[in-house]
Design an enzyme around this catalytic site. Structure first.
Site, mmCIF file in Angstrom:
data_model
loop_
_atom_site.group_PDB
_atom_site.id
_atom_site.type_symbol
_atom_site.label_atom_id
_atom_site.label_comp_id
_atom_site.label_asym_id
_atom_site.label_seq_id
_atom_site.Cartn_x
_atom_site.Cartn_y
_atom_site.Cartn_z
ATOM 1 N N GLY A 122 0.781 -1.227 0.000
ATOM 2 C CA GLY A 122 0.000 0.000 0.000
ATOM 3 C C GLY A 122 0.808 1.269 0.000
ATOM 4 O O GLY A 122 0.270 2.355 0.193
ATOM 5 N N ALA A 123 2.115 1.145 -0.235
ATOM 6 C CA ALA A 123 3.000 2.318 -0.177
ATOM 7 C C ALA A 123 3.332 2.872 -1.557
ATOM 8 O O ALA A 123 4.161 3.758 -1.689
ATOM 9 C CB ALA A 123 4.290 1.947 0.554
ATOM 10 N N SER A 128 2.314 -5.606 -5.178
ATOM 11 C CA SER A 128 1.518 -6.582 -5.938
ATOM 12 C C SER A 128 2.284 -7.087 -7.158
ATOM 13 O O SER A 128 2.269 -8.287 -7.460
ATOM 14 C CB SER A 128 0.181 -5.978 -6.354
ATOM 15 O OG SER A 128 0.362 -4.816 -7.139
ATOM 16 N N ASP A 172 4.910 -1.393 -13.645
ATOM 17 C CA ASP A 172 5.333 -2.033 -12.405
ATOM 18 C C ASP A 172 5.886 -3.431 -12.649
ATOM 19 O O ASP A 172 6.937 -3.802 -12.123
ATOM 20 C CB ASP A 172 4.158 -2.116 -11.428
ATOM 21 C CG ASP A 172 3.654 -0.740 -11.014
ATOM 22 O OD1 ASP A 172 4.322 0.256 -11.342
ATOM 23 O OD2 ASP A 172 2.599 -0.682 -10.368
ATOM 24 N N TYR A 224 -8.188 5.628 -9.459
ATOM 25 C CA TYR A 224 -7.207 5.343 -10.506
ATOM 26 C C TYR A 224 -7.929 5.086 -11.828
ATOM 27 O O TYR A 224 -7.565 5.631 -12.875
ATOM 28 C CB TYR A 224 -6.381 4.128 -10.071
ATOM 29 C CG TYR A 224 -5.245 3.736 -10.986
ATOM 30 C CD1 TYR A 224 -3.935 4.072 -10.685
ATOM 31 C CD2 TYR A 224 -5.472 3.002 -12.144
ATOM 32 C CE1 TYR A 224 -2.880 3.693 -11.504
ATOM 33 C CE2 TYR A 224 -4.429 2.614 -12.974
ATOM 34 C CZ TYR A 224 -3.145 2.960 -12.650
ATOM 35 O OH TYR A 224 -2.115 2.584 -13.466
#
Length: 384
Positions: A122-123, A128, A172, A224
């Site tokens: 969550g940072a 993920s 990512d 998002y």
């Protein structure tokens, strides 16, 4: 938790040694935010924080998953029952990878998986993607699928988009799969061409800090997706496939064509100027003028705050405090609405800046931030 503990944990859970151990890192994005799903440019680098997986094959169509970081026992799933958006737990990420591989025609017949991760959740540091990539790389090796790193990244993105239901871009997963130690990855998200850009701050007397605000975000929560849809609407209004196709030199004319559509103007302006900022940072790093990227980072934060509107008071506090305390540059990083900021600083100023940020958070009544140095690290790899 290190590789030895993960291996031992697998043996304890499943009663046999794993066939192998793999790791995949989280990432920090130096510059290029919300450009990836607009076919634009990004520039992430891998963190030393990783997800580690011990994995063995199965032949009975069963996937068993366990995380040392989550309370609860082994989760057992049947491969032929994996269904997109059916899982809201952490298991959706590794299960989604197995689903995506099988959907693409790869003969994965099951697996036992034990995971542990040091990537903060969550940072905004892609915890993920690290989970997805480590499982994908393990299965690619064990089942001898022969997929290239960029192909694994694309399958992991499909897992996150379709199976998890989070409309993220390709950055990512590509960063986790493809980054190299001591480099930032200049990635063109349209054709997935890559260039490794040397980025050794320590050698130049600088540091890059990550400040995790401890404000949690979740990509699948809607904001998002709204930004992504808004960008797609802006591209359609301008008659282009993606906002990548609006040259920086033509930006003002494009904004005039959007008229009084205030939301489209803001979103388009951010994406087009952000692509330009990525190219500017690449040119400065290649010219050896690393300190000059500081103001570019600051301009990126202003654009994310004012045009894209995805910052939050805690992120703005980090940036403002760091700059007031002598930082060369600072900006929020990641998807927004919380998560982390990055701070570029002279090595001699790190303690002063860290103390100032911590005191500012305490004075504002915020949860204490987590501050650590981000060292450009290796991408996903087999450990044993």
């Amino acid at each position: 938790m290190g590789a030895v503990q993960v291996r031992d944990g697998f043996e304890e859970l499943y009663g046999t040694a794993p066939e192998g151990l793999w790791s995949a890192p989280g990432r920090v994005n130096l510059i290029g935010e919300h450009t990836d799903y607009n076919d634009g440019f990004v520039m992430p680098f891998a963190l030393p924080h990783t997800a580690i997986a011990a994995v063995s094959r199965r032949t009975d169509g069963v996937l068993r998953l366990h995380s040392a970081d989550v309370e609860g026992g082994v989760v057992e799933l049947r491969l032929d029952e994996l269904t997109p958006e059916s899982d809201r737990a952490w298991t959706a990420y590794p299960a989604g990878v197995v689903w995506a591989l099988r959907e693409a025609g790869h003969a994965v017949t099951g697996a036992d998986v034990h995971l542990s991760s040091t990537v903060p959740s969550g940072a905004g540091l892609s915890s993920s993607a690290a989970l997805e990539v480590v499982v994908a790389l393990a299965l690619n090796d064990l089942y001898e699928l022969g997929l290239q790193r960029w192909q694994l990244a694309r399958l992991c993105q499909r897992a996150e988009n379709v199976y998890v239901g989070a409309p993220t871009g390709i950055m990512d997963q590509t960063a986790s799969a493809c980054c190299e130690e001591g480099h930032a990855l200049f990635l063109d998200t349209r054709d997935l061409s890559q260039k490794q850009i040397p980025f050794d701050l320590a050698a130049e007397g600088m540091r890059l800090l990550v400040v995790d605000t401890q404000v949690k975000h979740a990509h699948s929560d809607g904001e998002y997706g709204k930004r992504r849809a808004g960008c797609e609407r802006g591209a359609a209004l301008l008659g282009v496939d993606a906002l990548r196709d609006i040259p920086y030199a033509d930006l003002e004319a494009a904004l005039v064509r959007l008229g009084d559509d205030e939301e489209a103007v803001r979103l388009v302006r951010h994406v087009v100027t952000e692509d330009e900022r990525v190219e500017k940072v690449v040119a400065l790093l290649e010219a050896g003028d690393t300190r000059a990227i500081g103001p570019v980072l600051v301009a990126g934060h202003a654009s994310l705050r004012d045009d894209f509107r995805i910052s939050c008071p805690e992120l703005d506090l980090v940036v403002d405090t760091a700059l007031a305390s002598g930082a060369l540059g600072a900006r929020m990083t990641g998807g927004g609405f919380g998560g982390s900021a990055i701070v570029l600083a002279e090595a001699s100023d790190v303690d002063t800046i860290t103390k100032a940020v911590e005191e500012a958070f305490a004075s504002g009544g915020h949860t204490a931030p987590r501050v650590f140095e981000a060292v450009p690290s290796a991408g996903a790899r087999r450990l044993g």
